[in-house]
Write a protein that holds these residues in place. Structure first.
Motif, PDB file in Angstrom:
ATOM      1  N   TRP A 174       6.304  -1.920  -9.216  1.00  0.00           N
ATOM      2  CA  TRP A 174       6.928  -1.736  -7.906  1.00  0.00           C
ATOM      3  C   TRP A 174       8.455  -1.758  -7.983  1.00  0.00           C
ATOM      4  N   VAL A 181       1.132   4.826  -5.810  1.00  0.00           N
ATOM      5  CA  VAL A 181       1.076   3.758  -6.804  1.00  0.00           C
ATOM      6  C   VAL A 181      -0.387   3.452  -7.067  1.00  0.00           C
ATOM      7  N   VAL A 185       3.906  -7.273  -1.484  1.00  0.00           N
ATOM      8  CA  VAL A 185       4.790  -6.191  -1.929  1.00  0.00           C
ATOM      9  C   VAL A 185       6.228  -6.461  -1.499  1.00  0.00           C
ATOM     10  N   THR A 198       9.722  -6.730  -3.899  1.00  0.00           N
ATOM     11  CA  THR A 198      10.761  -5.726  -3.703  1.00  0.00           C
ATOM     12  C   THR A 198      12.132  -6.243  -4.116  1.00  0.00           C
ATOM     13  N   ALA A 241       0.409  -3.638  -8.254  1.00  0.00           N
ATOM     14  CA  ALA A 241       1.801  -3.203  -8.121  1.00  0.00           C
ATOM     15  C   ALA A 241       2.825  -4.031  -8.888  1.00  0.00           C
TER      16      ALA A 241
END
Length: 273
Positions: free
Chosen positions: A120, A112, A35, A39, A116
């Motif tokens: 995301w 979520v 994740v 980002t 993702a």
């Protein structure tokens, strides 16, 4: 004025245990680093694994992202409550929130649902703009190409093997006892070049930590032809050690076993289906 800060926390405590035996892994879970890699640069990112260090409720992070599985859902709700009481925005994702979102939504600012990669970036953009939605639902079983490498540079030095990734998702089998069958997705393979990219996106790590890796696939041998081609490419990396996971039936394939050896696979979790 600096960027807003996002802290990604991978929870790993259960029923008050301070150091459960399964928290002694030499490698971190994949979710947090993955994740972090997804980002966008609109925020500063910090990664915290509860396996190796406690949660700091005095963090200067503006946003908190919690990743957790079913066994620590009650703990996750307590963590979210503490952060929300001091004004932090808390988002949840992972296997449990994706499987049982109705249980999680009341405890979070946003949830979520699903994988993702496709959503995301929008979640982070909405957080920064103050327009966060209560629920973000990813498309079902999206393609696995062009996923950026995990942020190994954010993994705590406590982990001996920070290089973790996955080549496939899902499993072709439907074993009644497996959690994958609760909300099953089709078995899919990532492009081999993307997996190798992950395993070589390691320039910021100490040399010895570049030489070991874990593949967190549910069943690496789900597509045996793919697995063999992947192992041939991994062998070229000359790792000191590789860990992976596959089902028991894969052991019947002598070529697969030989290729595991050539890739320096020294550890395998084997499902006795």
């Amino acid at each position: 004025m600096g960027k807003p800060k996002l802290q990604i926390i991978v929870l790993f405590q259960n029923l008050g245990e301070k150091q459960a035996y399964y928290a002694r892994s030499p490698a971190p879970p994949l979710s947090g680093a993955l994740v972090a890699g997804l980002t966008p640069p609109t925020v500063e990112v910090e990664l915290l694994h509860e396996m190796v260090r406690p949660i700091d409720y005095n963090t200067d992070a503006d946003f908190i992202a919690l990743s957790f599985m079913d066994f620590c859902a009650p703990h996750a709700f307590e963590v979210a409550e503490r952060f929300r009481k001091i004004g932090k925005i808390v988002v949840a994702g992972g296997k449990y929130p994706s499987t049982f979102p109705k249980e999680v939504i009341p405890h979070m600012d946003s949830v979520v649902i699903g994988e993702a990669e496709t959503v995301w970036g929008q979640v982070v953009e909405d957080m920064v703009k103050g327009k966060l939605k209560k629920v973000y639902e990813a498309p079902f079983a999206p393609p696995l190409d062009n996923i950026p490498p995990p942020r190994y540079d954010l993994v705590e030095p406590d982990f001996t093997v920070p290089v973790v990734t996955e080549a496939t998702r899902g499993c072709p089998y439907k074993c009644s006892f497996c959690q994958l069958t609760i909300k099953s997705v089709p078995f899919r393979c990532r492009p081999i070049k993307d997996v190798i990219h992950d395993l070589t996106a390691i320039s910021q790590l100490p040399f010895y930590k570049r030489k070991m890796a874990m593949l967190y696939d549910n069943n690496l041998g789900g597509d045996m032809g793919y697995a063999k081609e992947l192992l041939k490419e991994i062998a070229k990396l000359k790792l000191w050690g590789l860990g992976t996971q596959f089902s028991f039936d894969c052991l019947h394939d002598d070529e697969f076993i030989d290729l595991l050896a050539k890739a320096h696979c020294g550890m395998a979790f084997i499902g006795l289906e």
